[in-house]
Every structure is written in structure tokens, then in C-alpha cells.
Design a protein around this motif. Structure first.
Motif, PDB file in Angstrom:
ATOM      1  N   THR A 150      41.003  28.324  39.153  1.00  0.00           N
ATOM      2  CA  THR A 150      39.763  28.837  38.617  1.00  0.00           C
ATOM      3  C   THR A 150      39.688  28.655  37.101  1.00  0.00           C
ATOM      4  OG1 THR A 150      39.915  30.506  40.308  1.00  0.00           O
ATOM      5  CG2 THR A 150      38.242  30.839  38.653  1.00  0.00           C
ATOM      6  N   HIS A 151      40.821  28.826  36.424  1.00  0.00           N
ATOM      7  CA  HIS A 151      40.780  28.855  34.968  1.00  0.00           C
ATOM      8  C   HIS A 151      41.439  27.635  34.351  1.00  0.00           C
ATOM      9  CE1 HIS A 151      39.249  32.882  35.196  1.00  0.00           C
ATOM     10  NE2 HIS A 151      40.221  33.190  36.035  1.00  0.00           N
ATOM     11  N   ARG A 152      41.612  26.576  35.135  1.00  0.00           N
ATOM     12  CA  ARG A 152      42.411  25.448  34.632  1.00  0.00           C
ATOM     13  C   ARG A 152      41.767  24.770  33.437  1.00  0.00           C
ATOM     14  NH1 ARG A 152      40.529  22.119  39.942  1.00  0.00           N
ATOM     15  NH2 ARG A 152      38.392  22.617  39.445  1.00  0.00           N
ATOM     16  N   ILE A 164      39.089  35.515  29.329  1.00  0.00           N
ATOM     17  CA  ILE A 164      37.702  35.084  29.429  1.00  0.00           C
ATOM     18  C   ILE A 164      37.410  34.719  30.883  1.00  0.00           C
ATOM     19  CG2 ILE A 164      36.010  33.337  28.719  1.00  0.00           C
ATOM     20  CD1 ILE A 164      37.364  33.285  25.982  1.00  0.00           C
ATOM     21  N   ALA A 165      36.388  35.340  31.434  1.00  0.00           N
ATOM     22  CA  ALA A 165      36.020  35.073  32.826  1.00  0.00           C
ATOM     23  C   ALA A 165      34.723  34.279  32.867  1.00  0.00           C
ATOM     24  CB  ALA A 165      35.848  36.385  33.576  1.00  0.00           C
ATOM     25  N   HIS A 166      34.673  33.339  33.814  1.00  0.00           N
ATOM     26  CA  HIS A 166      33.408  32.665  34.093  1.00  0.00           C
ATOM     27  C   HIS A 166      32.643  33.531  35.072  1.00  0.00           C
ATOM     28  CE1 HIS A 166      35.707  29.140  32.641  1.00  0.00           C
ATOM     29  NE2 HIS A 166      34.518  28.709  32.254  1.00  0.00           N
ATOM     30  N   CYS A 217      40.064  44.830  33.727  1.00  0.00           N
ATOM     31  CA  CYS A 217      38.683  44.627  34.171  1.00  0.00           C
ATOM     32  C   CYS A 217      38.518  43.254  34.810  1.00  0.00           C
ATOM     33  CB  CYS A 217      37.710  44.804  33.009  1.00  0.00           C
ATOM     34  SG  CYS A 217      37.558  46.525  32.493  1.00  0.00           S
ATOM     35  N   HIS A 218      39.229  42.261  34.263  1.00  0.00           N
ATOM     36  CA  HIS A 218      39.140  40.922  34.837  1.00  0.00           C
ATOM     37  C   HIS A 218      39.608  40.926  36.294  1.00  0.00           C
ATOM     38  CE1 HIS A 218      39.908  36.321  34.268  1.00  0.00           C
ATOM     39  NE2 HIS A 218      39.071  36.598  35.254  1.00  0.00           N
ATOM     40  N   LYS A 219      40.735  41.581  36.513  1.00  0.00           N
ATOM     41  CA  LYS A 219      41.264  41.652  37.879  1.00  0.00           C
ATOM     42  C   LYS A 219      40.294  42.408  38.781  1.00  0.00           C
ATOM     43  CE  LYS A 219      45.188  43.374  40.588  1.00  0.00           C
ATOM     44  NZ  LYS A 219      44.826  42.519  41.726  1.00  0.00           N
ATOM     45  N   ILE A 273      37.036  42.798  38.604  1.00  0.00           N
ATOM     46  CA  ILE A 273      35.808  42.085  39.004  1.00  0.00           C
ATOM     47  C   ILE A 273      36.106  40.921  39.947  1.00  0.00           C
ATOM     48  CG2 ILE A 273      34.517  42.751  36.907  1.00  0.00           C
ATOM     49  CD1 ILE A 273      34.782  39.694  36.127  1.00  0.00           C
ATOM     50  N   ASP A 274      37.220  40.225  39.683  1.00  0.00           N
ATOM     51  CA  ASP A 274      37.540  39.083  40.543  1.00  0.00           C
ATOM     52  C   ASP A 274      37.957  39.524  41.946  1.00  0.00           C
ATOM     53  OD1 ASP A 274      36.901  37.369  38.555  1.00  0.00           O
ATOM     54  OD2 ASP A 274      38.916  36.529  38.255  1.00  0.00           O
ATOM     55  N   ASP A 275      38.569  40.710  42.041  1.00  0.00           N
ATOM     56  CA  ASP A 275      39.002  41.218  43.346  1.00  0.00           C
ATOM     57  C   ASP A 275      37.849  41.810  44.154  1.00  0.00           C
ATOM     58  OD1 ASP A 275      41.509  40.454  42.684  1.00  0.00           O
ATOM     59  OD2 ASP A 275      42.346  42.479  42.422  1.00  0.00           O
TER      60      ASP A 275
HETATM   61 ZN   LIG Z   1      38.451  35.171  36.698  1.00  0.00          ZN
END
Ligand SMILES: [Zn+2]
Ligand SMILES: [Zn+2]
Length: 384
Positions: free
Chosen positions: A8-10, A51-53, A87-89, A91-93
Motif C-alpha cells: 500500500t505504501h511502497r 501519511i495515509a492515502h 490513528c493510522h492503524k 482507520i486502515d483496520d
Molecule cells: Zn494506510
């Protein structure tokens, strides 16, 4: 094996997008508000952000939607969220809870809030005048000042009028004339040029002062009442703060006439607010014979930390001005007022500020050193 998260973050997000995102988020997690450029416990500087997309990079990323607009630049700042690891974890979960639309709202709310809170161009600005030395554990840092002003005002300029002496020789008359002259000189050089009202704008000043009472009164007399001036007060409990409290608790001030002779040679004015000046100690300095003795006090036992709100300060000024007027009319002629004051700093500054140089009786101030009152400063002419 490639993990989902690596996939996802590559792709590296371009630096311009990252800079924009950091600026728009003000370095805080856009979901929980946590600061991301300092370690939460140690305070060490660093980049603790992720940083999340929102729309994910790959098909296997969270929140992937088939109907996605092909013109969308996945790395555009509008598609990015600055987040803490937790928070990143979260939202992604939980993509069903944290949908693209929901995250858009979270991002926009945070960024609008940052924009408004940092609108320094339009937040009211003030010039801080700091008159302090020998803090003795009392705190008056830029953080304290900003905290006291927030959110009403923002300090554009801080002017320091320091005291000369680091060792107090307050029983020595020379100390007072020396500090007083130093104060006048600094005030003339640093503050008076700012009191220029030629372009008709009323400037705003915020006063933070920690000094012996006689010097604070003197300082107050120098402050013009043509400016907008707010005086702040250090409160020691429950925690040290210079912020006025929002409370409706009023303090009732009363004036007592203790001795009212027919022929008055002088006035003894006792202010028992943050403490109670001892009558015996006063009398060993100034005789009560032919003296009009007046005391202003509160309805509760005087204590050091009583002054909490602007209203309480304003109420004192009203009582003081009324008493000053009464004393003037009782005395009929010009006699000196000997002032013995146990008062908070803000009140001392306000007493000076509310001095009427043409109508007021001369004020002789005293300072308590080693349980004895010593003459400090005389304000106004005693030889009329
Ligand atoms: Zn993410
Ligand atoms: Zn967070």
C-alpha cells in the motif's frame, strides 16, 4: 513476501505534497490532534507522523473503490492524511467505519481549524510590557504570557523593562531612587515611542509585572490611560498561571475609617487585601497623631492568592477611586498619604495607573523588609 502494508505504501509520496500536508495539518494528527514532531513522552524532536492515502495506492489497499475517478492524483495533498501510528492503524483496520467520505470530513475539519486558529493576520495583536526581576520561583516565560493571552490576543512584541539590582537592598533608600530612575529611563526609551497615537489607532498593551509594590505603583503612573491596557496577575494555585479566570465569584471591598481627627496633618492608607499590614509595625514608622487612618479590606480574611478575575480587579478600582475621592474631600488641604499596602501586583499597577497627577494627594510608599516598613518612593510633590 510482500505484506499488505508495504504494498500500500511502497510508492514514495513527492516531497511537495508532504510539505503541503505538514503545513496544512500544523504537524498534528488530523484525526486525534496529537503533536507529531515531538516524542510524546521525551519531547525529542523528530518525525513521528505517518501519511495515509485516503483513496489507496493499490487495489488491495483499504478503502479501494472500483468507481474511482481516473483523473485523481493519488499523491495529491487532497488525498493524503497526516496521522499518528495509532490513528493510522485504526482507520486502515476499520474501512467500513472510516470510509473515504468520512476521512475527507476528518481531514477538512482539522485543516479548517488549523487555518482559523493560526490566522495571525486577523487575530488581535498586543504589545506585552514585562516588568520583572527576581522571580524567586515565580514563572514569567513566553509560554506563560502566550497562555494568558490566548485566545483573545496574540503577542506581537514583548518589551522587557528589567530591574537593575539582582540583590535586594530594599531597606536602603538608594535602592528605590536607583530602580525608579532606571524604570523611567527604560520606559522612556522602550515604551513611550509606542504610545504615539498620531495615526489615531488605539494600540493594545498587556502588562505582566513582578516587582516590589512601590515600583509597580510607579510603573502604573507611567502607563498612559490613552492606550488600551490589560493588566495580568500571577495566580499561584491550583497551578501557576497568569490567565484570568472565568468565574462569577465577586470580592466585596470595604473602606473603614479608623481614626478621623479634626485637624488632619496626614493620611495613613492601609490596604489589607493579600495580607494584613500590622498596625503596630505601621505605627512604629508613622505616627497616627493627627492622622486620618483609612483601611480598605475585603469581606474575607486577606490572603495572597485571592485575586482571580478581571471583575474583581475592576471592583477594587471602583472602591479605591471612591475612597480616594472621600479622603480628598475630608482633608480639604494638601496632605501626604502614607501608603501601607499588602496587595496583588495587578492592583499595585492599577493604583498607579489611576493616579490623577493634578488632583491627587502625594503618595508616600513603604516597603516591608525584615518586619519593618522602610520609606520607598514618594509619588507626587509633598512640598505644596
Ligand atoms: Zn494506510
Ligand atoms: Zn492520532
Amino acid at each position: 513476501m510482500t505484506t499488505k502494508s508495504q504494498e500500500t505504501h511502497r510508492k514514495t509520496i513527492p516531497t511537495p505534497s508532504k510539505i503541503l500536508l505538514w503545513a496544512m495539518a500544523a504537524g498534528r494528527c488530523e484525526k486525534c490532534g496529537k503533536i507529531l514532531y515531538k516524542h510524546p513522552l521525551t519531547g525529542t524532536d523528530g518525525n513521528y507522523a505517518q501519511i495515509a492515502h485516503n483513496h489507496p495506492v493499490g487495489k488491495r489497499g483499504p478503502r479501494f473503490e472500483h468507481k474511482i475517478d481516473s483523473s485523481l492524483n493519488i499523491d495529491d495533498v487532497s488525498n493524503l492524511l497526516l496521522l499518528c501510528a495509532e490513528c493510522h492503524k485504526e482507520i486502515d483496520d476499520n474501512p467500513t467505519l472510516y470510509t473515504v467520505e468520512h476521512l475527507k470530513n476528518i481531514k477538512q475539519t482539522h485543516e479548517t481549524c488549523v487555518y482559523k486558529a493560526t490566522d495571525f493576520e486577523h487575530i488581535k495583536t498586543t504589545t506585552v510590557i514585562k516588568y520583572a526581576a527576581n522571580l524567586h520561583g515565580r514563572s514569567l516565560s513566553i509560554d506563560n504570557i502566550s497562555d494568558a493571552l490566548f485566545p483573545e490576543k496574540f503577542a506581537r512584541n514583548i518589551i522587557e523593562l528589567g530591574l537593575k539590582n539582582s540583590s535586594w537592598n530594599t531597606s536602603d533608600e538608594a535602592y528605590w531612587s536607583y530602580e525608579s530612575q532606571n524604570l523611567e529611563k527604560n520606559f522612556k526609551n522602550k515604551v513611550l515611542p509606542l504610545f504615539d497615537n498620531s495615526n489615531n489607532e488605539r494600540k493594545d498593551f498587556s502588562i505582566f509585572a513582578l516587582a516590589p509594590i512601590p515600583l509597580l505603583i510607579k510603573f502604573g503612573t507611567l502607563l498612559s490611560n490613552k492606550q488600551r491596557i490589560d493588566v495580568y496577575q500571577l495566580q499561584k494555585s491550583p497551578t501557576q498561571t497568569w490567565r484570568w479566570q472565568n468565574s462569577n465569584t465577586r470580592v466585596k471591598y470595604t473602606t473603614n475609617y479608623k481614626n478621623c481627627p479634626t485637624s488632619i496633618k496626614q493620611v495613613v492608607l492601609i490596604l489589607s487585601l493579600s495580607g494584613k499590614p500590622l498596625i503596630d509595625t505601621i505605627q512604629s514608622t508613622v505616627s497616627f497623631e493627627n492622622s486620618l487612618v483609612v483601611e480598605i479590606t475585603t469581606d474575607t480574611t486577606p490572603y495572597e492568592d485571592f485575586l482571580k478575575t478581571r471583575q474583581q480587579l475592576d471592583d477594587f478600582i471602583k472602591e479605591y477611586l471612591k475612597t480616594k475621592e472621600e479622603i480628598r474631600s475630608i482633608c480639604k488641604q494638601v496632605v501626604p498619604i502614607h501608603l501601607f499596602a499588602a496587595i496583588p501586583n495587578a492592583i499595585a499597577v492599577e493604583i498607579g495607573r489611576h493616579r490623577d497627577t493634578t488632583a491627587d494627594l502625594p503618595l508616600i510608599t513603604y516597603n516591608l523588609t525584615n518586619n519593618k516598613y522602610h520609606h520607598a518612593l514618594t509619588i507626587g510633590d509633598t512640598n505644596e
